[in-house]
Design a protein around this motif. Structure first.
Motif, PDB file in Angstrom:
ATOM      1  N   GLU A   1       1.404  11.111  -1.675  1.00 37.81           N
ATOM      2  CA  GLU A   1       2.615  11.046  -2.491  1.00 37.81           C
ATOM      3  C   GLU A   1       3.221   9.652  -2.457  1.00 37.81           C
ATOM      4  O   GLU A   1       3.696   9.150  -3.468  1.00 37.81           O
ATOM      5  N   LEU A   2       3.197   9.011  -1.294  1.00 38.62           N
ATOM      6  CA  LEU A   2       3.700   7.649  -1.176  1.00 38.62           C
ATOM      7  C   LEU A   2       2.893   6.692  -2.042  1.00 38.62           C
ATOM      8  O   LEU A   2       3.446   5.825  -2.727  1.00 38.62           O
ATOM      9  N   ALA A   3       1.569   6.846  -2.035  1.00 39.15           N
ATOM     10  CA  ALA A   3       0.709   5.980  -2.850  1.00 39.15           C
ATOM     11  C   ALA A   3       0.943   6.220  -4.335  1.00 39.15           C
ATOM     12  O   ALA A   3       0.924   5.281  -5.135  1.00 39.15           O
ATOM     13  N   LEU A   4       1.171   7.470  -4.726  1.00 38.06           N
ATOM     14  CA  LEU A   4       1.401   7.777  -6.136  1.00 38.06           C
ATOM     15  C   LEU A   4       2.735   7.237  -6.637  1.00 38.06           C
ATOM     16  O   LEU A   4       2.876   6.908  -7.815  1.00 38.06           O
ATOM     17  N   GLU A   5       3.724   7.151  -5.754  1.00 40.44           N
ATOM     18  CA  GLU A   5       5.047   6.680  -6.139  1.00 40.44           C
ATOM     19  C   GLU A   5       5.253   5.194  -5.860  1.00 40.44           C
ATOM     20  O   GLU A   5       6.327   4.667  -6.106  1.00 40.44           O
ATOM     21  N   ALA A   6       4.239   4.503  -5.358  1.00 41.33           N
ATOM     22  CA  ALA A   6       4.375   3.105  -4.956  1.00 41.33           C
ATOM     23  C   ALA A   6       4.504   2.190  -6.173  1.00 41.33           C
ATOM     24  O   ALA A   6       3.924   2.437  -7.228  1.00 41.33           O
ATOM     25  N   THR A   7       5.272   1.125  -5.975  1.00 39.02           N
ATOM     26  CA  THR A   7       5.367   0.082  -6.998  1.00 39.02           C
ATOM     27  C   THR A   7       4.099  -0.760  -6.922  1.00 39.02           C
ATOM     28  O   THR A   7       3.349  -0.680  -5.932  1.00 39.02           O
TER      29      THR A   7
ATOM     30  N   ALA B   1       0.036   0.945   0.607  1.00 38.33           N
ATOM     31  CA  ALA B   1      -0.023   2.401   0.554  1.00 38.33           C
ATOM     32  C   ALA B   1      -1.467   2.879   0.493  1.00 38.33           C
ATOM     33  O   ALA B   1      -1.830   3.866   1.137  1.00 38.33           O
ATOM     34  N   LEU B   2      -2.313   2.188  -0.252  1.00 33.59           N
ATOM     35  CA  LEU B   2      -3.726   2.565  -0.330  1.00 33.59           C
ATOM     36  C   LEU B   2      -4.449   2.324   0.991  1.00 33.59           C
ATOM     37  O   LEU B   2      -5.327   3.095   1.370  1.00 33.59           O
ATOM     38  N   ASP B   3      -4.085   1.251   1.701  1.00 30.59           N
ATOM     39  CA  ASP B   3      -4.681   1.000   3.023  1.00 30.59           C
ATOM     40  C   ASP B   3      -4.321   2.120   4.006  1.00 30.59           C
ATOM     41  O   ASP B   3      -5.162   2.575   4.777  1.00 30.59           O
ATOM     42  N   ALA B   4      -3.062   2.567   3.976  1.00 28.26           N
ATOM     43  CA  ALA B   4      -2.639   3.664   4.850  1.00 28.26           C
ATOM     44  C   ALA B   4      -3.375   4.947   4.497  1.00 28.26           C
ATOM     45  O   ALA B   4      -3.818   5.687   5.380  1.00 28.26           O
TER      46      ALA B   4
END
Length: 109
Positions: A43-49, A56-59
């Motif tokens: 969800e964080l990666a999908l909402e990332a700027t 976010a993709l590395d995490a």
């Protein structure tokens, strides 16, 4: 002569419907389940700027490289470590606070 009708064959063909209570889907985790870290990272990666996306993709990539916990190491009794796993019940992940989760790498490595 009786007025009763034999319904045994019809009941076998047409099962009765049961009215069971329907539970709504909830976003919060079930009390004995730990939070879904993978879902949160996705969800964080999908909402990332665009600026936040590489981190976010590395995490997310880091989380995907390790599988789900298969056991937990929770205490040393003087002779060796004490472990707990799914064979100890469905709440094995939360039974010992501070236990170290042991995971298996994806791909069998």
């Amino acid at each position: 002569m009786t007025d009763s009708i034999d319904t045994s064959e019809r009941e076998a063909e047409e099962p009765r419907l049961l009215n069971l209570p329907v539970r709504e889907m909830r976003e919060e985790p079930v009390p004995h389940q730990e939070p879904d870290v993978l879902r949160a990272a996705l969800e964080l990666a999908l909402e990332a700027t665009p600026e936040e996306l590489p981190a976010a993709l590395d995490a997310l990539r880091e989380l995907l490289s390790v599988g789900a916990p298969v056991a937990a190491r929770y205490d040393f009794d003087g002779h060796g470590w004490l472990y707990i796993d799914a064979g100890s019940g469905s709440d094995w992940r939360t039974r010992h606070a501070g236990a170290e989760m042991l995971c298996v790498l994806r791909g069998g490595a």
